[in-house]
Design a protein around this motif. Structure first.
Motif, short mmCIF file in Angstrom:
data_model
loop_
_atom_site.label_atom_id
_atom_site.label_comp_id
_atom_site.label_asym_id
_atom_site.label_seq_id
_atom_site.Cartn_x
_atom_site.Cartn_y
_atom_site.Cartn_z
N LYS A 129 61.25 -50.51 -24.85
CA LYS A 129 59.93 -50.57 -24.23
C LYS A 129 59.96 -51.52 -23.04
O LYS A 129 60.48 -52.64 -23.12
CB LYS A 129 58.90 -51.05 -25.24
CG LYS A 129 57.49 -51.00 -24.77
CD LYS A 129 56.54 -51.37 -25.90
CE LYS A 129 55.11 -51.27 -25.45
NZ LYS A 129 54.19 -51.61 -26.54
N CYS A 130 59.42 -51.06 -21.91
CA CYS A 130 59.33 -51.89 -20.72
C CYS A 130 58.30 -52.99 -20.98
O CYS A 130 57.17 -52.70 -21.38
CB CYS A 130 58.92 -51.06 -19.51
SG CYS A 130 58.68 -52.03 -18.00
N PRO A 131 58.65 -54.25 -20.77
CA PRO A 131 57.71 -55.33 -21.05
C PRO A 131 56.53 -55.36 -20.07
O PRO A 131 55.48 -55.91 -20.38
CB PRO A 131 58.55 -56.60 -20.92
CG PRO A 131 59.73 -56.22 -20.12
CD PRO A 131 59.95 -54.74 -20.34
N HIS A 132 56.66 -54.73 -18.91
CA HIS A 132 55.60 -54.77 -17.90
C HIS A 132 54.58 -53.65 -18.08
O HIS A 132 53.38 -53.90 -18.06
CB HIS A 132 56.20 -54.72 -16.50
CG HIS A 132 57.17 -55.81 -16.23
ND1 HIS A 132 56.80 -57.13 -16.06
CD2 HIS A 132 58.51 -55.80 -16.13
CE1 HIS A 132 57.86 -57.89 -15.86
NE2 HIS A 132 58.93 -57.10 -15.90
N CYS A 133 55.07 -52.43 -18.23
CA CYS A 133 54.12 -51.30 -18.27
C CYS A 133 54.02 -50.65 -19.64
O CYS A 133 53.12 -49.85 -19.89
CB CYS A 133 54.51 -50.24 -17.23
SG CYS A 133 56.11 -49.47 -17.53
N GLY A 134 54.94 -50.96 -20.57
CA GLY A 134 54.86 -50.43 -21.91
C GLY A 134 55.46 -49.03 -22.09
O GLY A 134 55.34 -48.45 -23.16
N VAL A 135 56.09 -48.50 -21.05
CA VAL A 135 56.70 -47.17 -21.13
C VAL A 135 58.07 -47.30 -21.79
O VAL A 135 58.82 -48.21 -21.52
CB VAL A 135 56.83 -46.55 -19.72
CG1 VAL A 135 57.63 -45.27 -19.75
CG2 VAL A 135 55.47 -46.31 -19.13
N TYR A 136 58.38 -46.34 -22.69
CA TYR A 136 59.68 -46.32 -23.32
C TYR A 136 60.66 -45.55 -22.44
O TYR A 136 60.33 -44.52 -21.87
CB TYR A 136 59.61 -45.67 -24.69
CG TYR A 136 58.94 -46.55 -25.72
CD1 TYR A 136 59.69 -47.43 -26.47
CD2 TYR A 136 57.58 -46.49 -25.92
CE1 TYR A 136 59.09 -48.25 -27.41
CE2 TYR A 136 56.96 -47.31 -26.85
CZ TYR A 136 57.73 -48.19 -27.60
OH TYR A 136 57.13 -48.99 -28.52
N CYS B 234 58.53 -49.50 -12.77
CA CYS B 234 57.13 -49.44 -13.20
C CYS B 234 56.28 -48.84 -12.09
O CYS B 234 56.44 -49.19 -10.91
CB CYS B 234 56.61 -50.83 -13.55
SG CYS B 234 57.49 -51.61 -14.92
#
Length: 81
Positions: A63-70, A79
Motif C-alpha cells: 500500500k502506498c503510504p501517501h495515496c493508499g493505492v495498492y 501518486c
C-alpha cells in the motif's frame, strides 16, 4: 394466402438452418478445444521448458503510504494529485 404445406415447409427450412448453424458452431469449438489440448500435451514433452500457456504468478501488493493505492511490490508508483 399461405397454405399449410408452405407454412410447414418454411418452418422445416428454419429448423434445418438453425440445427446446421449449431452443428457448425459446435464443431469449430470442439476443434479449438482439441487443438489446445493437443498443444498442451505436445509442450509437456519439450525439454527446453518453454510454455505458452503459463498461468499468471501471484504478486505481493503493498500500500502506498501517501495515496493508499495498492501496487505490486518492488514496482514504482506515482501518486495522482
Amino acid at each position: 394466402m399461405l397454405s399449410l404445406s408452405q407454412i410447414l415447409f418454411t418452418a422445416l427450412v428454419i429448423v434445418v438452418v438453425w440445427q446446421v448453424s449449431r452443428f457448425v458452431g459446435r464443431k469449430g469449438t470442439n476443434q479449438n478445444t482439441r487443438r489446445a489440448s493437443h498443444d498442451k500435451h505436445a509442450q509437456r514433452g519439450r525439454s527446453d521448458g518453454t510454455r505458452h500457456d503459463r498461468q499468471p504468478v501471484a504478486q505481493d501488493m503493498e500500500k502506498c503510504p501517501h495515496c493508499g493505492v495498492y501496487h505490486a511490490e518492488g514496482l514504482s508508483h506515482r501518486c495522482q494529485d
